[in-house]
Design an enzyme around this catalytic site. Structure first.
Site, PDB file in Angstrom:
ATOM      1  N   LYS A  13       0.924  -2.073 -31.063  1.00  0.00           N
ATOM      2  CA  LYS A  13       0.272  -2.462 -32.320  1.00  0.00           C
ATOM      3  C   LYS A  13      -0.465  -3.790 -32.169  1.00  0.00           C
ATOM      4  O   LYS A  13      -1.626  -3.916 -32.542  1.00  0.00           O
ATOM      5  CB  LYS A  13       1.317  -2.589 -33.453  1.00  0.00           C
ATOM      6  CG  LYS A  13       2.128  -1.329 -33.708  1.00  0.00           C
ATOM      7  CD  LYS A  13       3.108  -1.501 -34.842  1.00  0.00           C
ATOM      8  CE  LYS A  13       4.211  -2.504 -34.614  1.00  0.00           C
ATOM      9  NZ  LYS A  13       5.158  -2.170 -33.528  1.00  0.00           N
ATOM     10  N   ARG A  88       7.876  -1.464 -43.242  1.00  0.00           N
ATOM     11  CA  ARG A  88       8.884  -0.969 -42.298  1.00  0.00           C
ATOM     12  C   ARG A  88       9.980  -0.197 -42.995  1.00  0.00           C
ATOM     13  O   ARG A  88      10.877   0.324 -42.334  1.00  0.00           O
ATOM     14  CB  ARG A  88       9.517  -2.153 -41.588  1.00  0.00           C
ATOM     15  CG  ARG A  88       8.793  -2.563 -40.335  1.00  0.00           C
ATOM     16  CD  ARG A  88       9.455  -3.824 -39.808  1.00  0.00           C
ATOM     17  NE  ARG A  88       9.526  -3.816 -38.389  1.00  0.00           N
ATOM     18  CZ  ARG A  88       8.667  -4.465 -37.608  1.00  0.00           C
ATOM     19  NH1 ARG A  88       7.675  -5.134 -38.123  1.00  0.00           N
ATOM     20  NH2 ARG A  88       8.811  -4.425 -36.312  1.00  0.00           N
ATOM     21  N   ARG A 127       7.306  -7.510 -21.193  1.00  0.00           N
ATOM     22  CA  ARG A 127       6.237  -8.103 -21.993  1.00  0.00           C
ATOM     23  C   ARG A 127       6.277  -9.637 -21.994  1.00  0.00           C
ATOM     24  O   ARG A 127       7.324 -10.251 -22.062  1.00  0.00           O
ATOM     25  CB  ARG A 127       6.357  -7.624 -23.433  1.00  0.00           C
ATOM     26  CG  ARG A 127       5.297  -8.298 -24.254  1.00  0.00           C
ATOM     27  CD  ARG A 127       5.370  -8.155 -25.695  1.00  0.00           C
ATOM     28  NE  ARG A 127       6.619  -7.999 -26.346  1.00  0.00           N
ATOM     29  CZ  ARG A 127       6.696  -7.475 -27.558  1.00  0.00           C
ATOM     30  NH1 ARG A 127       5.615  -7.032 -28.134  1.00  0.00           N
ATOM     31  NH2 ARG A 127       7.848  -7.390 -28.156  1.00  0.00           N
ATOM     32  N   ARG A 154       9.681 -13.003 -25.341  1.00  0.00           N
ATOM     33  CA  ARG A 154      10.089 -13.105 -26.738  1.00  0.00           C
ATOM     34  C   ARG A 154      11.608 -12.970 -26.815  1.00  0.00           C
ATOM     35  O   ARG A 154      12.190 -12.166 -26.091  1.00  0.00           O
ATOM     36  CB  ARG A 154       9.427 -11.979 -27.539  1.00  0.00           C
ATOM     37  CG  ARG A 154       8.598 -12.486 -28.689  1.00  0.00           C
ATOM     38  CD  ARG A 154       7.763 -11.414 -29.298  1.00  0.00           C
ATOM     39  NE  ARG A 154       8.496 -10.404 -30.020  1.00  0.00           N
ATOM     40  CZ  ARG A 154       7.925  -9.420 -30.718  1.00  0.00           C
ATOM     41  NH1 ARG A 154       6.612  -9.344 -30.771  1.00  0.00           N
ATOM     42  NH2 ARG A 154       8.642  -8.531 -31.339  1.00  0.00           N
ATOM     43  N   ARG A 165      16.448  -2.728 -32.052  1.00  0.00           N
ATOM     44  CA  ARG A 165      15.121  -2.679 -32.690  1.00  0.00           C
ATOM     45  C   ARG A 165      14.622  -1.247 -32.745  1.00  0.00           C
ATOM     46  O   ARG A 165      14.034  -0.820 -33.737  1.00  0.00           O
ATOM     47  CB  ARG A 165      14.121  -3.541 -31.900  1.00  0.00           C
ATOM     48  CG  ARG A 165      14.277  -5.018 -32.171  1.00  0.00           C
ATOM     49  CD  ARG A 165      13.537  -5.848 -31.146  1.00  0.00           C
ATOM     50  NE  ARG A 165      12.099  -5.680 -31.209  1.00  0.00           N
ATOM     51  CZ  ARG A 165      11.284  -5.962 -30.199  1.00  0.00           C
ATOM     52  NH1 ARG A 165      11.763  -6.425 -29.057  1.00  0.00           N
ATOM     53  NH2 ARG A 165       9.987  -5.783 -30.342  1.00  0.00           N
TER      54      ARG A 165
HETATM   55  P1  AP5 Z   1       2.517  -4.880 -28.042  1.00  0.00           P
HETATM   56  O1  AP5 Z   1       1.097  -4.707 -28.401  1.00  0.00           O
HETATM   57  O2  AP5 Z   1       3.074  -6.266 -28.009  1.00  0.00           O
HETATM   58  O3  AP5 Z   1       3.431  -3.921 -28.945  1.00  0.00           O
HETATM   59  P2  AP5 Z   1       3.837  -4.016 -30.479  1.00  0.00           P
HETATM   60  O4  AP5 Z   1       3.777  -2.644 -31.031  1.00  0.00           O
HETATM   61  O5  AP5 Z   1       3.073  -5.088 -31.172  1.00  0.00           O
HETATM   62  O6  AP5 Z   1       5.368  -4.415 -30.292  1.00  0.00           O
HETATM   63  P3  AP5 Z   1       6.239  -5.479 -31.061  1.00  0.00           P
HETATM   64  O7  AP5 Z   1       7.455  -5.702 -30.198  1.00  0.00           O
HETATM   65  O8  AP5 Z   1       5.463  -6.693 -31.443  1.00  0.00           O
HETATM   66  O9  AP5 Z   1       6.619  -4.689 -32.332  1.00  0.00           O
HETATM   67  P4  AP5 Z   1       7.769  -4.931 -33.277  1.00  0.00           P
HETATM   68  O10 AP5 Z   1       7.402  -4.052 -34.374  1.00  0.00           O
HETATM   69  O11 AP5 Z   1       9.129  -4.742 -32.706  1.00  0.00           O
HETATM   70  O12 AP5 Z   1       7.755  -6.517 -33.522  1.00  0.00           O
HETATM   71  P5  AP5 Z   1       7.182  -7.431 -34.692  1.00  0.00           P
HETATM   72  O13 AP5 Z   1       6.694  -8.679 -34.084  1.00  0.00           O
HETATM   73  O14 AP5 Z   1       6.303  -6.663 -35.581  1.00  0.00           O
HETATM   74  O15 AP5 Z   1       2.737  -4.187 -26.612  1.00  0.00           O
HETATM   75  C1  AP5 Z   1       3.996  -4.267 -25.970  1.00  0.00           C
HETATM   76  C2  AP5 Z   1       3.782  -4.493 -24.451  1.00  0.00           C
HETATM   77  O16 AP5 Z   1       3.177  -3.328 -23.895  1.00  0.00           O
HETATM   78  C3  AP5 Z   1       2.839  -5.669 -24.086  1.00  0.00           C
HETATM   79  O17 AP5 Z   1       3.277  -6.279 -22.913  1.00  0.00           O
HETATM   80  C4  AP5 Z   1       1.478  -4.981 -23.871  1.00  0.00           C
HETATM   81  O18 AP5 Z   1       0.670  -5.706 -22.991  1.00  0.00           O
HETATM   82  C5  AP5 Z   1       1.929  -3.651 -23.286  1.00  0.00           C
HETATM   83  N1  AP5 Z   1       1.037  -2.543 -23.611  1.00  0.00           N
HETATM   84  C6  AP5 Z   1       0.387  -2.315 -24.785  1.00  0.00           C
HETATM   85  N2  AP5 Z   1      -0.319  -1.172 -24.714  1.00  0.00           N
HETATM   86  C7  AP5 Z   1      -0.080  -0.658 -23.478  1.00  0.00           C
HETATM   87  C8  AP5 Z   1      -0.531   0.510 -22.806  1.00  0.00           C
HETATM   88  N3  AP5 Z   1      -1.351   1.352 -23.399  1.00  0.00           N
HETATM   89  N4  AP5 Z   1      -0.082   0.726 -21.559  1.00  0.00           N
HETATM   90  C9  AP5 Z   1       0.749  -0.154 -20.931  1.00  0.00           C
HETATM   91  N5  AP5 Z   1       1.189  -1.281 -21.504  1.00  0.00           N
HETATM   92  C10 AP5 Z   1       0.774  -1.532 -22.769  1.00  0.00           C
HETATM   93  O19 AP5 Z   1       8.511  -7.756 -35.521  1.00  0.00           O
HETATM   94  C11 AP5 Z   1       9.521  -8.548 -34.962  1.00  0.00           C
HETATM   95  C12 AP5 Z   1      10.696  -8.620 -35.897  1.00  0.00           C
HETATM   96  O20 AP5 Z   1      10.321  -9.259 -37.119  1.00  0.00           O
HETATM   97  C13 AP5 Z   1      11.319  -7.306 -36.332  1.00  0.00           C
HETATM   98  O21 AP5 Z   1      12.226  -6.799 -35.367  1.00  0.00           O
HETATM   99  C14 AP5 Z   1      12.021  -7.745 -37.619  1.00  0.00           C
HETATM  100  O22 AP5 Z   1      13.214  -8.443 -37.333  1.00  0.00           O
HETATM  101  C15 AP5 Z   1      11.034  -8.712 -38.224  1.00  0.00           C
HETATM  102  N6  AP5 Z   1      10.058  -8.057 -39.118  1.00  0.00           N
HETATM  103  C16 AP5 Z   1       8.710  -7.980 -38.946  1.00  0.00           C
HETATM  104  N7  AP5 Z   1       8.136  -7.300 -39.934  1.00  0.00           N
HETATM  105  C17 AP5 Z   1       9.137  -6.932 -40.765  1.00  0.00           C
HETATM  106  C18 AP5 Z   1       9.171  -6.169 -41.963  1.00  0.00           C
HETATM  107  N8  AP5 Z   1       8.043  -5.646 -42.508  1.00  0.00           N
HETATM  108  N9  AP5 Z   1      10.382  -5.947 -42.552  1.00  0.00           N
HETATM  109  C19 AP5 Z   1      11.517  -6.476 -42.026  1.00  0.00           C
HETATM  110  N10 AP5 Z   1      11.549  -7.193 -40.887  1.00  0.00           N
HETATM  111  C20 AP5 Z   1      10.366  -7.433 -40.259  1.00  0.00           C
HETATM  112 MG    MG Z   2       3.554  -6.930 -32.076  1.00  0.00          MG
END
Ligand code: AP5
Ligand code: MG
Length: 236
Positions: A13, A88, A127, A154, A165
Site C-alpha cells: 500500500k 480497518r 523491509r 520498523r 498483524r
Molecule cells: P509496503 O508498501 O511498505 O507495504 P504496506 O502495505 O504499506 O505495509 P504496512 O506494513 O505499512 O501495512 P500495515 O497496514 O501493517 O501498517 P500501517 O503502517 O498501515 O511494502 C512492504 C515491503 O514490500 C517493502 O519493503 C516494499 O519495498 C516491498 N514491496 C512492495 N511491493 C513489492 C512488490 N511488488 N514486490 C516485492 N516487494 C515489494 O499500520 C501500522 C499500525 O498502525 C497497525 O498495525 C495498527 O497498530 C495501527 N493502525 C494504523 N491504521 C489503523 C487503523 N485505521 N485502525 C487501527 N489501528 C491502525
Molecule cells: Mg504502509
C-alpha cells in the site's frame, strides 16, 4: 480523485501510494505513518499508541476515526487524496461513509492489493523504512532515495509483531472489503509481480478517473485492474 488503498500488512500500500502521490500530486494519508509521527513526537496519543503498534494490535476506532476526520478536513485534501490503512474495521468503514457524505465526496476507486501470506511474511521481515519521510524500501537498500536518511527496521516488523498483524487483519479488516465490493468500486490486483508491474496495474485501475496535472494523465480507461476480476489467491 479520491482513492483508497486496501491490503494486508506488507501488500505494498505504502509503495504504491508513494507512486500515486508523486504522479498525481495529491496527499497520501497513511494512518500508520500518522501514528508513528505521534510516537516520534512524544505526544500523549503517541505514548498510548506505541505499545499497541509494537504488539501488532489496532488502535481504538474512536481515536482513528477522529484522526481521519481531522485529516480529511484539511484544505490540501480538496483536489483529492489517497488513503492507506483506513478503514480497518467495519465500524471505521461506516464512520468514513458518513464523513464522505459530510464532505460531499466519494471514492473513485478502492485498489485492493492481494498478496499471499508467505509473500507478506517475506516482505515484512526484510523491509526497511526511512525514519524521516516514512518511505519503505526492499532489503539491501542503503539510504532513502528522497532525503538520504539511513534506513531502519520498523518496530512492528520484528517477528513477534508480524503474525499478530496478519491475524488481526484477517479477522477485522477482511470484512471491510465487502463494504466496498457492494459499491462496485473495488479493483483487485494480484500484488505478486515486481513493484513496477504492480504500479502499471494500479494506474490502469485508476485510469480514466483522473487527469494528472503533473504527468498529463494516465491514458484511456483500458487494460487490467479496471474491473474486479475473480480471486486468484487466498483472501489476503
Ligand atoms: P509496503 O508498501 O511498505 O507495504 P504496506 O502495505 O504499506 O505495509 P504496512 O506494513 O505499512 O501495512 P500495515 O497496514 O501493517 O501498517 P500501517 O503502517 O498501515 O511494502 C512492504 C515491503 O514490500 C517493502 O519493503 C516494499 O519495498 C516491498 N514491496 C512492495 N511491493 C513489492 C512488490 N511488488 N514486490 C516485492 N516487494 C515489494 O499500520 C501500522 C499500525 O498502525 C497497525 O498495525 C495498527 O497498530 C495501527 N493502525 C494504523 N491504521 C489503523 C487503523 N485505521 N485502525 C487501527 N489501528 C491502525
Ligand atoms: Mg504502509
Amino acid at each position: 480523485m479520491n482513492l483508497l488503498l486496501y491490503g494486508a500488512p506488507g501488500s505494498g500500500k505504502g509503495t504504491q501510494a508513494n507512486m500515486l502521490r508523486t504522479r498525481f500530486g495529491i496527499p497520501h494519508i497513511a494512518t500508520g505513518d500518522m501514528l508513528r509521527a505521534e510516537i516520534q513526537a512524544g505526544t500523549e496519543l503517541g505514548r498510548q499508541a506505541q505499545p499497541i503498534l509494537a504488539a501488532g494490535k489496532y488502535v481504538s476506532d474512536d481515536i482513528m476515526i477522529g484522526m481521519i476526520r481531522n485529516r480529511l478536513r484539511n484544505p490540501d485534501c480538496e483536489p483529492g487524496f489517497i488513503i492507506d490503512g483506513f478503514p480497518r474495521t467495519v465500524a471505521q468503514a461506516n464512520a468514513l461513509d458518513i464523513l464522505m457524505v459530510e464532505l460531499r465526496k466519494r471514492f473513485d476507486r478502492v485498489v485492493y492489493l492481494k498478496v499471499d501470506v508467505e509473500e507478506l511474511l517475506r516482505r515484512l521481515s526484510g523491509r526497511l523504512v526511512c525514519p524521516k519521510c516514512q518511505r519503505t524500501y526492499p532489503p539491501g537498500t542503503s539510504a532513502c532515495a528522497t532525503d538520504g536518511s539511513a534506513l531502519v527496521q520498523r518496530e512492528d516488523d520484528k517477528p513477534e509483531a508480524v503474525r499478530p498483524r496478519i491475524e488481526i487483519y484477517l479477522e477485522k479488516t477482511v470484512p471491510v472489503l465487502d463494504h466496498y465490493r457492494a459499491a462496485g468500486i473495488v479493483s483487485e490486483i494480484d500484488g505478486r509481480g515486481t513493484i513496477e508491474e504492480i504500479s502499471r496495474q494500479v494506474l490502469a485501475a485508476v485510469n480514466g478517473k483522473f487527469t494528472s496535472p503533473l504527468a498529463g494523465g494516465v491514458g484511456p480507461r483500458s487494460g487490467p485492474g479496471g474491473g474486479e476480476p475473480s480471486a486468484k489467491t487466498a483472501e489476503t
